[in-house]
Design an enzyme around this catalytic site. Structure first.
Site, PDB file in Angstrom:
ATOM      1  CE  LYS A  59       3.201 -19.830  -5.521  1.00 27.58           C
ATOM      2  NZ  LYS A  59       2.941 -19.739  -4.062  1.00 27.58           N
ATOM      3  CE1 TYR A  90      -0.972 -23.248  -3.695  1.00 26.63           C
ATOM      4  CE2 TYR A  90      -1.721 -21.627  -5.286  1.00 26.63           C
ATOM      5  CZ  TYR A  90      -0.691 -22.240  -4.583  1.00 26.63           C
ATOM      6  OH  TYR A  90       0.611 -21.857  -4.773  1.00 26.63           O
ATOM      7  CG  PHE A 118      -4.060 -17.944   3.210  1.00 26.34           C
ATOM      8  CD1 PHE A 118      -3.811 -18.711   2.085  1.00 26.34           C
ATOM      9  CD2 PHE A 118      -3.798 -18.503   4.461  1.00 26.34           C
ATOM     10  CE1 PHE A 118      -3.316 -20.006   2.182  1.00 26.34           C
ATOM     11  CE2 PHE A 118      -3.295 -19.801   4.581  1.00 26.34           C
ATOM     12  CZ  PHE A 118      -3.055 -20.548   3.431  1.00 26.34           C
ATOM     13  NE  ARG A 138       7.526 -28.099  -0.214  1.00 29.51           N
ATOM     14  CZ  ARG A 138       6.403 -27.437   0.055  1.00 29.51           C
ATOM     15  NH1 ARG A 138       5.670 -26.918  -0.923  1.00 29.51           N
ATOM     16  NH2 ARG A 138       6.003 -27.271   1.291  1.00 29.51           N
ATOM     17  CB  THR A 184       5.256 -21.193   3.559  1.00 31.89           C
ATOM     18  OG1 THR A 184       5.422 -22.547   3.138  1.00 31.89           O
ATOM     19  CG2 THR A 184       4.004 -20.605   2.947  1.00 31.89           C
ATOM     20  NE  ARG A 191       7.963 -19.828  -1.568  1.00 22.98           N
ATOM     21  CZ  ARG A 191       7.214 -20.859  -1.205  1.00 22.98           C
ATOM     22  NH1 ARG A 191       7.454 -21.484  -0.065  1.00 22.98           N
ATOM     23  NH2 ARG A 191       6.226 -21.275  -1.986  1.00 22.98           N
ATOM     24  CG  ASN A 250       5.095 -17.729  -1.725  1.00 25.75           C
ATOM     25  OD1 ASN A 250       4.584 -17.816  -2.833  1.00 25.75           O
ATOM     26  ND2 ASN A 250       4.839 -18.577  -0.753  1.00 25.75           N
ATOM     27  CG  HIS A 254       3.393 -24.684  -6.354  1.00 22.29           C
ATOM     28  ND1 HIS A 254       2.851 -25.042  -5.145  1.00 22.29           N
ATOM     29  CD2 HIS A 254       3.332 -25.792  -7.140  1.00 22.29           C
ATOM     30  CE1 HIS A 254       2.454 -26.319  -5.212  1.00 22.29           C
ATOM     31  NE2 HIS A 254       2.739 -26.785  -6.415  1.00 22.29           N
ATOM     32  CD  GLU A 277       0.763 -29.703  -6.882  1.00 14.06           C
ATOM     33  OE1 GLU A 277       1.957 -29.506  -7.204  1.00 14.06           O
ATOM     34  OE2 GLU A 277       0.321 -29.473  -5.737  1.00 14.06           O
TER      35      GLU A 277
END
Ligand SMILES: Nc1ncnc2c1ncn2[C@@H]1O[C@H](COP(=O)(O)OP(=O)(O)OP(=O)(O)O)[C@@H](O)[C@H]1O
Ligand SMILES: [Mg+2]
Length: 145
Positions: free
Chosen positions: A9, A49, A57, A85, A91, A102, A112, A115, A126
């Site tokens: 990100k 998203y 948020f 993951r 998260t 993270r 964070n 993704h 995706e």
């Protein structure tokens, strides 16, 4: 073999962490099959998203994801979806354990760093959303900047 969509990100790119984050995936045996450094339109961010559209948020999340270039990629390997993951970490910033990306680098729940697709169906959706041209060669860095 499984494929998953992974994104570093804007905070990860801005902080110069692309190499260190990518190394974690590669040292675990995942193979980089596609990658692109790219600006993200609001339209693409909102599609990506979409499941969070009704969350409080959501707008903050879209502002964040569109705030600078991201490093989008497809990684391949045995159990790639769940392994990414696991390497990414939880998260919530307060739940992300040391040793995860993270846990080691992120400073807030919104910002964070990474993704990873959360299921085989998400990965398929995706990958075609972010890499619509299936003939894209292995690496086309920064051609969208
Ligand atoms: N409570 C929250 N407050 C602020 N931002 C949040 C919150 N929950 C999630 N987010 C942001 O929205 C993103 C998507 O949330 P999701 O629940 O899908 O988490 P994730 O699957 O761990 O993350 P990602 O989908 O980015 O891999 C999170 O990565 C984070 O940037
Ligand atoms: Mg998610």
């Amino acid at each position: 073999m499984e494929r998953t969509f992974v994104m570093i990100k804007p905070d990860g790119v801005k902080r110069g962490l692309v190499g260190r984050i990518l190394q974690r995936y590669e040292q675990k045996g995942l193979r980089l099959v596609k990658a692109r450094l790219m600006e993200v339109s609001r339209e693409l961010a909102e599609k990506h998203y979409g499941e969070h559209r009704s969350k409080p948020f959501f707008h903050e999340l879209i502002d964040y994801i569109t705030s600078g270039p991201v490093f989008a990629m497809v990684l391949e390997g045995n159990k790639a979806i769940s392994i990414v993951r696991l390497l990414n970490g939880a998260t919530k910033v307060e739940d992300a354990l040391p040793g995860t990306i993270r846990g080691d680098f992120a400073v807030s729940t919104t910002e964070n760093l990474v993704h990873g697709s959360d299921s085989a169906a998400s990965a398929e959706r995706e990958i075609s959303l972010w890499f619509p041209d299936d003939s894209t060669s292995s690496l086309s860095a920064s051609d969208c900047l």
